[in-house]
Design an enzyme around this catalytic site. Sequence first.
Site, PDB file in Angstrom:
ATOM      1  N   HIS A 144       8.384 -33.461 -14.774  1.00  0.00           N
ATOM      2  CA  HIS A 144       7.683 -33.432 -16.071  1.00  0.00           C
ATOM      3  C   HIS A 144       7.939 -32.096 -16.780  1.00  0.00           C
ATOM      4  O   HIS A 144       8.195 -32.059 -17.974  1.00  0.00           O
ATOM      5  CB  HIS A 144       6.168 -33.581 -15.888  1.00  0.00           C
ATOM      6  CG  HIS A 144       5.723 -34.890 -15.324  1.00  0.00           C
ATOM      7  ND1 HIS A 144       4.886 -34.985 -14.246  1.00  0.00           N
ATOM      8  CD2 HIS A 144       5.982 -36.174 -15.703  1.00  0.00           C
ATOM      9  CE1 HIS A 144       4.637 -36.252 -13.974  1.00  0.00           C
ATOM     10  NE2 HIS A 144       5.299 -37.005 -14.836  1.00  0.00           N
ATOM     11  N   LYS A 150      -6.584 -47.862 -14.215  1.00  0.00           N
ATOM     12  CA  LYS A 150      -5.976 -47.008 -13.191  1.00  0.00           C
ATOM     13  C   LYS A 150      -6.993 -46.103 -12.531  1.00  0.00           C
ATOM     14  O   LYS A 150      -7.913 -45.618 -13.186  1.00  0.00           O
ATOM     15  CB  LYS A 150      -4.893 -46.134 -13.840  1.00  0.00           C
ATOM     16  CG  LYS A 150      -3.488 -46.522 -13.459  1.00  0.00           C
ATOM     17  CD  LYS A 150      -2.504 -45.665 -14.187  1.00  0.00           C
ATOM     18  CE  LYS A 150      -1.254 -45.378 -13.405  1.00  0.00           C
ATOM     19  NZ  LYS A 150      -0.272 -44.655 -14.203  1.00  0.00           N
ATOM     20  N   ARG A 190      14.584 -41.554 -15.286  1.00  0.00           N
ATOM     21  CA  ARG A 190      15.106 -41.162 -13.981  1.00  0.00           C
ATOM     22  C   ARG A 190      16.180 -42.116 -13.479  1.00  0.00           C
ATOM     23  O   ARG A 190      17.097 -41.721 -12.783  1.00  0.00           O
ATOM     24  CB  ARG A 190      13.970 -41.142 -12.946  1.00  0.00           C
ATOM     25  CG  ARG A 190      13.072 -39.958 -13.057  1.00  0.00           C
ATOM     26  CD  ARG A 190      11.787 -40.177 -12.321  1.00  0.00           C
ATOM     27  NE  ARG A 190      10.961 -41.152 -13.015  1.00  0.00           N
ATOM     28  CZ  ARG A 190       9.691 -41.368 -12.758  1.00  0.00           C
ATOM     29  NH1 ARG A 190       9.108 -40.713 -11.789  1.00  0.00           N
ATOM     30  NH2 ARG A 190       9.007 -42.236 -13.451  1.00  0.00           N
ATOM     31  N   SER A 217       5.086 -38.633  -9.530  1.00  0.00           N
ATOM     32  CA  SER A 217       3.732 -38.215  -9.161  1.00  0.00           C
ATOM     33  C   SER A 217       3.259 -38.995  -7.940  1.00  0.00           C
ATOM     34  O   SER A 217       2.544 -38.456  -7.095  1.00  0.00           O
ATOM     35  CB  SER A 217       2.772 -38.440 -10.327  1.00  0.00           C
ATOM     36  OG  SER A 217       3.108 -37.598 -11.393  1.00  0.00           O
TER      37      SER A 217
HETATM   38  P1  ADP Z   1       5.185 -40.791 -12.936  1.00  0.00           P
HETATM   39  O1  ADP Z   1       6.087 -41.852 -13.520  1.00  0.00           O
HETATM   40  O2  ADP Z   1       5.903 -39.749 -12.145  1.00  0.00           O
HETATM   41  O3  ADP Z   1       3.957 -41.325 -12.252  1.00  0.00           O
HETATM   42  P2  ADP Z   1       3.998 -40.320 -15.540  1.00  0.00           P
HETATM   43  O4  ADP Z   1       3.424 -41.667 -15.691  1.00  0.00           O
HETATM   44  O5  ADP Z   1       3.067 -39.190 -15.788  1.00  0.00           O
HETATM   45  O6  ADP Z   1       4.610 -39.964 -14.121  1.00  0.00           O
HETATM   46  O7  ADP Z   1       5.306 -40.195 -16.441  1.00  0.00           O
HETATM   47  C1  ADP Z   1       5.324 -39.707 -17.735  1.00  0.00           C
HETATM   48  C2  ADP Z   1       6.734 -39.642 -18.259  1.00  0.00           C
HETATM   49  O8  ADP Z   1       7.480 -38.720 -17.502  1.00  0.00           O
HETATM   50  C3  ADP Z   1       7.535 -40.934 -18.240  1.00  0.00           C
HETATM   51  O9  ADP Z   1       8.385 -40.944 -19.388  1.00  0.00           O
HETATM   52  C4  ADP Z   1       8.372 -40.785 -16.973  1.00  0.00           C
HETATM   53  O10 ADP Z   1       9.550 -41.560 -17.014  1.00  0.00           O
HETATM   54  C5  ADP Z   1       8.669 -39.306 -17.029  1.00  0.00           C
HETATM   55  N1  ADP Z   1       8.969 -38.713 -15.733  1.00  0.00           N
HETATM   56  C6  ADP Z   1       8.192 -38.738 -14.635  1.00  0.00           C
HETATM   57  N2  ADP Z   1       8.784 -38.078 -13.608  1.00  0.00           N
HETATM   58  C7  ADP Z   1       9.974 -37.627 -14.087  1.00  0.00           C
HETATM   59  C8  ADP Z   1      11.062 -36.908 -13.513  1.00  0.00           C
HETATM   60  N3  ADP Z   1      11.045 -36.543 -12.229  1.00  0.00           N
HETATM   61  N4  ADP Z   1      12.124 -36.614 -14.300  1.00  0.00           N
HETATM   62  C9  ADP Z   1      12.141 -37.020 -15.582  1.00  0.00           C
HETATM   63  N5  ADP Z   1      11.162 -37.721 -16.188  1.00  0.00           N
HETATM   64  C10 ADP Z   1      10.086 -38.021 -15.457  1.00  0.00           C
END
Ligand code: ADP
Length: 164
Positions: A17, A41, A90, A128
């Site tokens: 992030h 959630k 990703r 996460s």
């Molecule tokens: P996660 O998918 O890790 O549970 P979130 O729901 O908080 O996390 O994701 C928010 C945004 O961040 C989404 O656009 C997701 O694709 C992106 N994201 C999450 N982890 C990464 C990462 N390791 N690299 C790039 N983008 C990421």
Amino acid sequence: MRIAVYPGSFDPVTMGHIDIIRRAAAVADELHVCILKNPQKHYWFSQEERLALLRESTAPFQHVVIDAYAGLLTDYAHEIGASVIIKGLRNTTDFMYESQMDYFNKRLAPDIETVYLVSDNRYAVLSSSAIRELMTFGGNLEGLVPEPVLKAVRRRQERQKHNG
Ligand code: ADP
């Protein structure tokens, strides 16, 4: 003034992030990182903790605003005058999911463009949920999450040890 919004759960914020926030902040005039509340959630960290961890972890970046919103992303974007949504990609699973989201967001807000940033190789397998799993079993999170999250996890593990 180009305002962008980067939405997510950030439960907790990871280095993946942070990398997206750093890169998005470099191309937007103002970047709002927004925790979107999903009533379906169950979160590991409270909203207050996630806000505080995001604020601490993004302190070095200019023009970054941390926020939370209980509603549609496109409504939030309109409220703050954002013209861009930022998403991190990703892998193809993210791509398939985001293509679907893109369709609905375009219907709701044709004036807002979504910009996709491809994940840095170092963070392409980082999520996460993987962090939460490692946390449960006391795995080493160094290099995977920012320093404030490492500290919060250690505090939580200490509390758990004391409470049995
Ligand atoms: P996660 O998918 O890790 O549970 P979130 O729901 O908080 O996390 O994701 C928010 C945004 O961040 C989404 O656009 C997701 O694709 C992106 N994201 C999450 N982890 C990464 C990462 N390791 N690299 C790039 N983008 C990421």
